[in-house]
Design a protein around this motif. Structure first.
Motif, PDB file in Angstrom:
ATOM      1  N   LYS A   1      -8.319  -0.752  -1.045  1.00 58.76           N
ATOM      2  CA  LYS A   1      -7.461  -0.004  -1.561  1.00 58.76           C
ATOM      3  C   LYS A   1      -7.736   0.501  -2.523  1.00 58.76           C
ATOM      4  CE  LYS A   1      -3.154  -1.577  -2.819  1.00 58.76           C
ATOM      5  NZ  LYS A   1      -2.870  -1.176  -3.581  1.00 58.76           N
ATOM      6  N   HIS A   2      -6.644   1.426  -2.395  1.00 60.13           N
ATOM      7  CA  HIS A   2      -6.599   2.372  -3.857  1.00 60.13           C
ATOM      8  C   HIS A   2      -5.982   1.524  -4.992  1.00 60.13           C
ATOM      9  CE1 HIS A   2      -5.561   5.712  -6.105  1.00 60.13           C
ATOM     10  NE2 HIS A   2      -6.801   6.905  -6.046  1.00 60.13           N
ATOM     11  N   PRO A   3      -5.865   1.583  -5.994  1.00 59.47           N
ATOM     12  CA  PRO A   3      -4.655   1.230  -7.080  1.00 59.47           C
ATOM     13  C   PRO A   3      -3.687   2.018  -6.609  1.00 59.47           C
ATOM     14  CG  PRO A   3      -6.764   2.399  -8.442  1.00 59.47           C
ATOM     15  CD  PRO A   3      -7.207   2.114  -6.605  1.00 59.47           C
ATOM     16  N   LEU A   4      -3.660   2.349  -6.678  1.00 60.89           N
ATOM     17  CA  LEU A   4      -2.320   3.673  -6.327  1.00 60.89           C
ATOM     18  C   LEU A   4      -1.480   3.364  -5.070  1.00 60.89           C
ATOM     19  CD1 LEU A   4      -2.775   6.877  -8.546  1.00 60.89           C
ATOM     20  CD2 LEU A   4      -1.890   4.984  -9.264  1.00 60.89           C
ATOM     21  N   THR A   5      -1.867   2.744  -3.877  1.00 61.12           N
ATOM     22  CA  THR A   5      -1.384   2.648  -2.847  1.00 61.12           C
ATOM     23  C   THR A   5      -0.726   1.968  -2.087  1.00 61.12           C
ATOM     24  OG1 THR A   5      -3.336   2.037  -1.894  1.00 61.12           O
ATOM     25  CG2 THR A   5      -3.401   3.959  -1.678  1.00 61.12           C
ATOM     26  N   ASP A   6       0.694   1.973  -1.653  1.00 62.72           N
ATOM     27  CA  ASP A   6       1.484   1.260  -2.015  1.00 62.72           C
ATOM     28  C   ASP A   6       2.540   1.257  -0.420  1.00 62.72           C
ATOM     29  OD1 ASP A   6       3.447   2.636  -2.016  1.00 62.72           O
ATOM     30  OD2 ASP A   6       3.551   1.765  -4.359  1.00 62.72           O
ATOM     31  N   PHE A   7       3.817  -0.391  -0.178  1.00 61.47           N
ATOM     32  CA  PHE A   7       3.709   0.846   1.602  1.00 61.47           C
ATOM     33  C   PHE A   7       4.493   1.826   2.090  1.00 61.47           C
ATOM     34  CE2 PHE A   7       3.600  -4.111   1.011  1.00 61.47           C
ATOM     35  CZ  PHE A   7       3.284  -4.552   1.719  1.00 61.47           C
ATOM     36  N   ASN A   8       5.016   2.195   0.382  1.00 58.12           N
ATOM     37  CA  ASN A   8       5.210   3.872   0.401  1.00 58.12           C
ATOM     38  C   ASN A   8       4.308   4.951  -0.055  1.00 58.12           C
ATOM     39  OD1 ASN A   8       7.582   2.133   0.710  1.00 58.12           O
ATOM     40  ND2 ASN A   8       8.498   1.637  -1.500  1.00 58.12           N
ATOM     41  N   THR A   9       2.794   4.552  -0.311  1.00 56.95           N
ATOM     42  CA  THR A   9       2.084   5.324  -1.133  1.00 56.95           C
ATOM     43  C   THR A   9       1.037   5.619  -0.377  1.00 56.95           C
ATOM     44  OG1 THR A   9       3.274   5.414  -2.906  1.00 56.95           O
ATOM     45  CG2 THR A   9       0.985   6.626  -2.853  1.00 56.95           C
ATOM     46  N   PRO A  10       1.075   6.179   0.811  1.00 56.47           N
ATOM     47  CA  PRO A  10      -0.309   6.725   1.838  1.00 56.47           C
ATOM     48  C   PRO A  10      -1.517   6.795   1.243  1.00 56.47           C
ATOM     49  CG  PRO A  10       1.280   8.032   2.561  1.00 56.47           C
ATOM     50  CD  PRO A  10       1.783   7.316   0.937  1.00 56.47           C
ATOM     51  N   LEU A  11      -2.819   6.559   0.839  1.00 54.88           N
ATOM     52  CA  LEU A  11      -4.157   6.998   0.895  1.00 54.88           C
ATOM     53  C   LEU A  11      -3.538   8.760   0.184  1.00 54.88           C
ATOM     54  CD1 LEU A  11      -6.633   6.013  -0.315  1.00 54.88           C
ATOM     55  CD2 LEU A  11      -7.827   6.771   2.343  1.00 54.88           C
ATOM     56  N   LYS A  12      -3.592   9.492   0.458  1.00 56.66           N
ATOM     57  CA  LYS A  12      -4.242  10.419   1.027  1.00 56.66           C
ATOM     58  C   LYS A  12      -3.106  11.428  -0.149  1.00 56.66           C
ATOM     59  CE  LYS A  12      -4.645  14.950   3.277  1.00 56.66           C
ATOM     60  NZ  LYS A  12      -4.671  15.979   4.182  1.00 56.66           N
ATOM     61  N   GLU A  13      -1.653  10.324   0.114  1.00 63.49           N
ATOM     62  CA  GLU A  13      -1.033  11.401  -1.027  1.00 63.49           C
ATOM     63  C   GLU A  13      -1.033   9.676  -2.768  1.00 63.49           C
ATOM     64  OE1 GLU A  13       2.716  12.292  -3.227  1.00 63.49           O
ATOM     65  OE2 GLU A  13       1.350  13.027  -1.741  1.00 63.49           O
ATOM     66  N   ALA A  14      -1.470   8.392  -2.758  1.00 66.17           N
ATOM     67  CA  ALA A  14      -1.938   7.731  -3.995  1.00 66.17           C
ATOM     68  C   ALA A  14      -3.166   9.131  -4.127  1.00 66.17           C
ATOM     69  CB  ALA A  14      -2.507   7.308  -3.130  1.00 66.17           C
ATOM     70  N   LEU A  15      -4.366   9.840  -3.904  1.00 63.80           N
ATOM     71  CA  LEU A  15      -5.499  10.362  -4.281  1.00 63.80           C
ATOM     72  C   LEU A  15      -4.677  11.763  -5.131  1.00 63.80           C
ATOM     73  CD1 LEU A  15      -8.086  10.244  -1.493  1.00 63.80           C
ATOM     74  CD2 LEU A  15      -7.919   9.542  -3.567  1.00 63.80           C
ATOM     75  N   ARG A  16      -3.214  12.155  -4.466  1.00 65.08           N
ATOM     76  CA  ARG A  16      -3.368  13.556  -4.954  1.00 65.08           C
ATOM     77  C   ARG A  16      -2.295  13.362  -6.418  1.00 65.08           C
ATOM     78  NH1 ARG A  16       1.231  15.578  -6.134  1.00 65.08           N
ATOM     79  NH2 ARG A  16       2.456  14.184  -5.526  1.00 65.08           N
TER      80      ARG A  16
END
Length: 285
Positions: A107-122
């Protein structure tokens, strides 16, 4: 005292870097809050200068965003304490990071139910911009495997004489993308290409037949002399300005012949007791 701050995008290899630095004798701490950095230096490093003579600290997007925005204040405080501090920033192409997370299923540290992986990377890239601005050395791990990254960290950072500037000479193929961590990029695609000779096509710039062919080409020698002359004039000036690392990349179409020969020739010319020279042939791995 030596302090390395290791930061960068999640999945780019920060843990590998810290493990390697620990093997090189650094006292390593992962995910120290930026807000505690000044206290750690004052109450720990400066109190026990033997144990913490060489320290590496990992700082990443798990920090609160407001702490990361104030990173410049932390750097100013470190400099006032006369501590030799460098920032190592690690990154990789978005497609590579997406693939790594897909393969490891972490799990990416910034992902959650509202934040997909690609958006978390940005979001993460934007959050870490204040640290990236202070980077002394940027490592792009998009096409770097585990053992190569460890070797790069050891040679460039862990075992480098701090009084020497490190020169990394890197060959690459333009069809695989330009290295993101290069300071100088030279294009050798206009030079005579051994690929078009059937007897040389399956060889590389390390083979004698290719070397002899390229040595006999006036344009290749002219290109080589121009790069060498530029570096001989400017490397010392970069070092005088406080630069510790400099990456010189030469690319051809596939990264197999011309760029490999030129990089090996440049490395041979600049290798000396006063320079730490590293050679990397990206496409030969």
């Amino acid at each position: 005292m030596k302090l390395l701050i290791v930061s960068g995008l999640s999945g780019s290899g920060k843990s590998i870097a810290l493990d390697t630095l620990e093997d090189c004798g650094y006292y390593c701490i992962d995910n120290l809050p930026v807000s505690l950095l000044d206290d750690f230096i004052t109450r720990v490093m400066l109190t026990d200068k033997v144990t913490y003579a060489k320290t590496a600290i990992g700082i990443d997007s798990r920090n609160p965003s407001d702490s990361l925005l104030n990173f410049s204040e932390s750097m100013n405080a470190i400099r006032k304490k006369k501590i030799d501090c460098e920032v190592i920033f690690m990154q990789a192409e978005e497609s590579v990071l997406l693939k790594r997370y897909s393969e490891t299923r972490r799990k990416h540290p910034l992902t959650d139910f509202n934040t997909p992986l690609k958006e978390a990377l940005r979001i993460e890239k934007e959050m870490l911009t204040p640290i990236a601005r202070y980077a002394s050395f940027v490592i792009d791990t998009s096409r770097t495997h585990y053992h190569e990254l460890r070797e790069l960290i050891r040679n460039q950072i862990g075992e480098r004489d701090t009084r020497q500037i490190s020169l990394q000479f890197q060959s690459f193929g333009f069809k695989h993308g330009i290295p993101l961590d290069a300071d100088f990029v030279f294009d050798a695609r206009s030079l005579p290409n051994p690929y078009w000779l059937p007897e040389l096509r399956g060889l590389t710039g390390k083979d004698d037949a290719v070397i002899e062919f390229l040595k006999s080409q006036p344009l290749v020698n002219e290109f080589y002399q121009d790069i060498a002359g530029l570096l001989e004039r400017w490397v010392a000036r970069f070092e005088a300005e406080g630069r510790s690392y400099l990456t010189i990349a030469v690319g051809c179409t596939g990264g197999q012949h011309r760029s490999v020969y030129l990089i090996d020739s440049l490395a041979k010319r600049f290798r000396s007791p006063f320079l730490n020279v590293i050679v990397r042939h990206r496409e030969l791995h």
